[in-house]
Design an enzyme around this catalytic site. Sequence first.
Site, PDB file in Angstrom:
ATOM      1  N   SER A   1       0.856  -1.190   0.000  1.00 32.47           N
ATOM      2  CA  SER A   1       0.000   0.000   0.000  1.00 32.47           C
ATOM      3  C   SER A   1       0.887   1.234   0.000  1.00 32.47           C
ATOM      4  O   SER A   1       2.080   1.147   0.272  1.00 32.47           O
ATOM      5  CB  SER A   1      -0.880   0.030   1.248  1.00 32.47           C
ATOM      6  OG  SER A   1      -0.130   0.456   2.376  1.00 32.47           O
ATOM      7  N   ASP A   2       0.302   2.386  -0.271  1.00 34.44           N
ATOM      8  CA  ASP A   2       1.026   3.627  -0.035  1.00 34.44           C
ATOM      9  C   ASP A   2       0.978   3.904   1.480  1.00 34.44           C
ATOM     10  O   ASP A   2       0.397   3.130   2.245  1.00 34.44           O
ATOM     11  CB  ASP A   2       0.414   4.772  -0.869  1.00 34.44           C
ATOM     12  CG  ASP A   2       1.457   5.838  -1.217  1.00 34.44           C
ATOM     13  OD1 ASP A   2       2.389   6.037  -0.420  1.00 34.44           O
ATOM     14  OD2 ASP A   2       1.329   6.479  -2.268  1.00 34.44           O
TER      15      ASP A   2
END
Length: 764
Positions: A297-298
């Site tokens: 994920s970011d």
Amino acid sequence: MAFQERPHLFILLVVCIFLSSFLSVSAQYTPSYACDIDRNPKLKEFAFCNTSLDVRTRVHDLVKRMTLHEKAGSIVSAADKIDRLGIPSYGWWSEALHGVSDTGPATWFDKNVVPGATSYPQVILTAASFNESLFYTIAKVVSDEARAMYNTGVAGLTYWSPNVNIYRDPRWGRGQETPGEDPVLTSRFGVAYVKGLQETGDHDKDRLKLGACCKHYTAYDLDNWTSVDRFHFNAIVTKQDLEDTYNPPFKSCVFDANVASIMCSFNKLNGKPTCGDKELLQDTVRGKWKLNGYISSDCDSLEVMFNDQKWEKTPEQVAADALNAGLDLNCGDSLKKFTEKAVKDGLVNESAVDRAVTNNFVTLMRLGFFDGNPSKQIFGKLGKKDICTKANQDLAREAARQGIVLLKNSLGSLPLVPSYIKTLAVIGPNANATKTMIGNYAGVPCKYTTPLQGLSDSVKTMYEPGCTDVKCTSTHMFENATKAAATADAVVLVMGTDLSIEHEALDRIEIDLPGQQNLLVSEVAYAARGPVILVIMSGGGIDVTFAKCNPKITSILWVGFPGQEGGGALADVIYGRYNPGGRLPMTWYPRSYADNVAMTNMNMRADPSTSYPGRSYRFYRGETVYPFGYGLSYSLYVHHLIKAPTHLQIPINKAHTSFSATDGVCNKLTFDVDIIVTNIGKMNGSHTVLLYSYPPQVIHNSPHKQLLDFKKVQLGPWNHTSVSFKIDVCKQMSVVDKDGNRKVALGRHVLQIGDLKHNISLKV
Ligand SMILES: *[C@@H]1O[C@H](CO)[C@@H](O)[C@H](O)[C@H]1NC(C)=O
Ligand SMILES: *[C@@H]1O[C@H](CO)[C@@H](O)[C@H](O)[C@H]1NC(C)=O
Ligand SMILES: *[C@@H]1O[C@H](CO)[C@@H](O)[C@H](O)[C@H]1NC(C)=O
Ligand SMILES: *[C@@H]1O[C@H](CO)[C@@H](O)[C@H](O)[C@H]1NC(C)=O
Ligand SMILES: *[C@@H]1O[C@H](CO)[C@@H](O)[C@H](O)[C@H]1NC(C)=O
Ligand SMILES: *[C@@H]1O[C@H](CO)[C@@H](O)[C@H](O)[C@H]1NC(C)=O
Ligand SMILES: *[C@@H]1O[C@H](CO)[C@@H](O)[C@H](O)[C@H]1NC(C)=O
Ligand SMILES: *[C@@H]1O[C@H](CO)[C@@H](O)[C@H](O)[C@H]1NC(C)=O
Ligand SMILES: *[C@@H]1O[C@H](CO)[C@@H](O)[C@H](O)[C@H]1NC(C)=O
């Protein structure tokens, strides 16, 4: 007596300094790795530490031994240690976009250990070189420096670079990080850069030197524009745009470069957060593309899903959604906090957590993290001596020279002949730039060569900043600048932006030069008695129409954010020691584009019913300041066609206007285009050959024009060379229909290289 004592004291002092610096260096950092059998022989009993077994078997053995709590602590960017298994904590987040960076917490600089690393030009300028071997070479050198830093204990093994989002809108603050607006160029850059970071040169193709990551999947290219930010933005994207513009670079990273990771983005795509979208992650990246690695994920997309996007009622449900969608690693700590409860509540099966842990550990195992002491492994000899070497820094200068784009050059203006110039006025807020040259996602460079320093190497210079900074809100320094211009034999104005204008979380509103810069340029040009060279240092394109039309401004150069050696490279170009050959990797739009087009509109295609003009050279047909692919040279090049078919017979009988580009028909449907390029100028030069096609408009909303391939050649004066392209009809000449299917249109395709045009007719 006193005289005799002094040398003695001096030696003592030297010994003390030596000892203390030695001790502080050696005691500070050690690389992090698992299965340290030398220190703990009991670890030998674990099959996951047995390097004669294959990676899958080892990881299976490891995951089987872990508790749910340990697993939850292993799927976040600051992964927990597991003492009983001899696994230290591991920081997943490092960055190496254009040199080893300290943007991620797992990599840092320390003036006593590794004070800096070579800082290459920001990606947008390197992309302008259109030189795939340069892309690869930079990444390979960066991976040497990164491995050297890992061995020294100050860096990780997993790097969240490159950024392969399409540079869709000129205002985007992170456009500078990308290879531009074209899916082919962006894919090629991504593939070369990933290979350069990852490849070990070993016969074992599964081994990784570093783990690269292609980000941010997908349709992420708005950070913070007016009242919209990336945490709340819902990108509405058609199937057609997704398939032919936004996704190809990611697909290429997986297919052609075997990238170790894909990172999902912050934004929503058609209503769904990308990190919680099973169709995007599990079905596409893992299923169709077959990623061999982990999906991250970011930082922290899951928190954004919960807090900003209000995607679910509980953070446990968000964690479950992400894991069920196929996410393996969470940059942040959401999965560490909420996974156990999510499993206990039945929101996600432990098998999904196992899958995530497995994908992460497989990656670390391929990197040698579980093979014991790295000093005994393949890259174990790399160390401090391999960072900031002369060769590595020379490559930074070479990369900047190859990227610099010559946009205007009135006859005879450039190159300047140093021996004819008694004084050169170097003017502008970026004229003595340091940090500005390295853009964002940079580290600490080995050193800087500023434009002023570079230009001062062979002529006497006068320096006037003209404005206090790039925002240039006041004209009080103009007078000194115009005075300098009036007395000098030539003027170089170094203008543009810096990270206070375009940056992560900061998109531009206007695309002119900031503040009073236009006025400074015009006044200096008016006062000047010699040639005036305007240098734009920026990530994004700038509307410089005023300068293009001003005859007193004799040349314009774009230098992107040119990296630590930017000033040396600029001087090489200005003094003719290097013949510029860079080409713009993005359209330079007029200011009206920013006034009239909503940045939130993700459509690539124009829509005449709403006067929406479309985006990029493939769809936008309006006026430009400079088009994609534009760039001059001190030489002239001509192209002659040697060989290309005029007809292609497709071995099917039922196709009407087009056929599917994913059918069996496509096997071996290729042809060659051979040309001769001649340098008819007086200087050596690197020339970019861009091969475009104009497809027949039978599939609705086809691009007007698209880049099929490109090659870079080096040519001496009056020399020529042949350039050959092999075109795969289905892969390269296809277009995407409104349902997202790739098709090849029958009919007349026009190929174009420079002024050369050639028709090919595709028939059944
Ligand atoms: C490692 O695995 C190999 C292959 O299965 C095996 O022959 C060897 O005994 C194992 N080593 C240890 C220390 O268990
Ligand atoms: C867990 O696994 C079972 C059996 O495979 C399946 O029926 C169920 O849908 C899964 N639950 C979740 C939340 O995925
Ligand atoms: C230009 O910048 C360099 C590096 O920061 C600095 O050493 C030098 O003094 C500056 N030159 C002038 C004239 O300001
Ligand atoms: C202009 O130059 C003069 C002479 O060097 C200097 O004294 C003065 O401070 C400068 N003015 C500004 C506004 O920088
Ligand atoms: C967007 O930019 C504004 C300033 O222009 C800033 O105050 C705000 O915090 C930014 N928002 C985000 C989410 O970055
Ligand atoms: C041009 O090419 C020739 C032959 O390769 C080489 O000797 C010369 O140094 C080159 N000149 C420049 C300016 O690169
Ligand atoms: C491309 O870059 C490589 C690596 O720097 C360089 O050796 C080569 O000369 C470049 N090619 C051209 C045509 O400039
Ligand atoms: C001309 O170019 C060819 C490559 O096409 C090269 O082998 C040759 O050395 C060049 N000749 C000169 C005089 O630069
Ligand atoms: C390509 O076809 C068009 C339309 O038939 C024609 O006008 C044009 O001259 C052709 N171009 C070439 C290079 O043959």
